[in-house]
Design an enzyme around this catalytic site. Structure first.
Site, PDB file in Angstrom:
ATOM      1  N   LYS A   1      23.538  52.948  15.052  1.00 33.89           N
ATOM      2  CA  LYS A   1      22.109  53.172  15.297  1.00 33.89           C
ATOM      3  C   LYS A   1      21.884  54.455  16.088  1.00 33.89           C
ATOM      4  O   LYS A   1      21.060  55.298  15.709  1.00 33.89           O
ATOM      5  CB  LYS A   1      21.514  51.981  16.049  1.00 33.89           C
ATOM      6  CG  LYS A   1      20.027  52.112  16.325  1.00 33.89           C
ATOM      7  CD  LYS A   1      19.451  50.828  16.900  1.00 33.89           C
ATOM      8  CE  LYS A   1      19.904  50.592  18.317  1.00 33.89           C
ATOM      9  NZ  LYS A   1      19.240  49.428  18.939  1.00 33.89           N
TER      10      LYS A   1
ATOM     11  N   ASP B   1      16.201  48.972  14.929  1.00 34.50           N
ATOM     12  CA  ASP B   1      16.081  48.409  16.271  1.00 34.50           C
ATOM     13  C   ASP B   1      15.274  47.123  16.164  1.00 34.50           C
ATOM     14  O   ASP B   1      15.030  46.614  15.059  1.00 34.50           O
ATOM     15  CB  ASP B   1      15.446  49.417  17.228  1.00 34.50           C
ATOM     16  CG  ASP B   1      13.951  49.597  16.993  1.00 34.50           C
ATOM     17  OD1 ASP B   1      13.457  49.197  15.907  1.00 34.50           O
ATOM     18  OD2 ASP B   1      13.268  50.120  17.891  1.00 34.50           O
TER      19      ASP B   1
END
Length: 265
Positions: free
Chosen positions: A160, A179
């Site tokens: 991420k 997220d």
């Protein structure tokens, strides 16, 4: 009087060119054939276009002046808010302005600074950012690498974080950042049925072209922070509620079910 055909070089008469007659049906079919059109966008792509129109200012909300600052800020943002990170980083980069300065720092001193500034998990985050700075100096000449494979080798940098840096700093993400906001909205919009970030990313990558991957996450995060809240989504004021299968009953979609009283943690 019939004109004689022109002579070709060398004196021999040139044969007249003849064209085979074209069937009338073929000419009519050609005239009726429509001009090829671009494929219509899928329903998710159309909804995303509407979200982009609702949030034309969507962007990464971590303040930074370089790819190095963005990388460090993104590592610090784990389990905390962008607002807090933006309060911490001016002091951090004032003391350690670049990778070389941070690489030579004592992790305990960096941790103490983060603690004074209110950052949680300060010891672990200090070790991560000092370690990644050392990795940048030792393996990349102090520069932030531009591939996911190299980024994730740095301490504290997962997929991420790597894709945030690749998308925002270099415009070349290798996936979609998932997220909590992206996860929640993807489920509410019916773009995924998974609650696992890795599978959600695969689902989103399959639905959207690469050119949308970076802005997709920023737009969903903006919408999640301003309209599609976790506990009380503002469906009545949402500009895409007509396209959302969870509209007006989204409270428990994309969220962990409430813990039953007396249940084991």
């Amino acid at each position: 009087m019939k004109r004689p055909s022109k002579a070709a070089p060398g004196g021999a008469p040139r044969a007249a060119k003849t064209r085979a007659p074209r069937p009338k049906e073929a000419a009519v079919a050609d005239a009726a054939r429509p001009t090829p059109a671009r494929a219509a966008p899928s329903a998710p792509q159309a909804t995303f276009a509407r979200l982009r129109a609702l949030h034309p200012d969507a962007h990464c909300e971590l303040d930074h002046r370089s790819s190095f600052e963005l990388l460090v800020a993104t590592v610090l943002s784990a389990q905390t808010t962008d607002v807090l990170v933006n309060k911490v980083t001016p002091h951090l980069f004032g003391a350690y302005p670049d990778a070389r300065a941070l690489a030579s720092a004592d992790a305990a001193e960096v941790g103490a600074l983060l603690r004074r500034l209110g950052m949680g998990m300060f010891n672990q985050k200090a070790r991560n950012i000092v370690g990644l700075a050392r990795g940048l100096i030792e393996r990349h000449g102090g520069e932030v690498p531009r591939t996911l494979a190299e980024l994730v080798k740095l301490p504290g940098v997962g997929r991420k974080t790597a894709n945030v840096v690749l998308g925002v700093a270099f415009g070349a993400p290798e996936g979609v950042v998932v997220d909590t906001h992206v996860q929640r909205l993807s489920q509410r919009l019916g773009w995924t049925t998974s609650d696992k970030p890795e599978q959600i990313e695969r689902d989103l990558v399959a639905l959207f072209p690469r050119r949308d991957w970076d802005m997709l996450s920023h737009t969903l995060i903006f919408h999640g922070r301003r309209i599609c809240f976790a506990k009380k989504p503002a469906c009545g004021g949402c500009g895409i509620s007509d396209a959302c299968p969870s509209a007006f009953h989204a409270e428990n979609v994309g969220r962990k079910p409430p813990r039953r009283r007396g249940a084991a943690p």
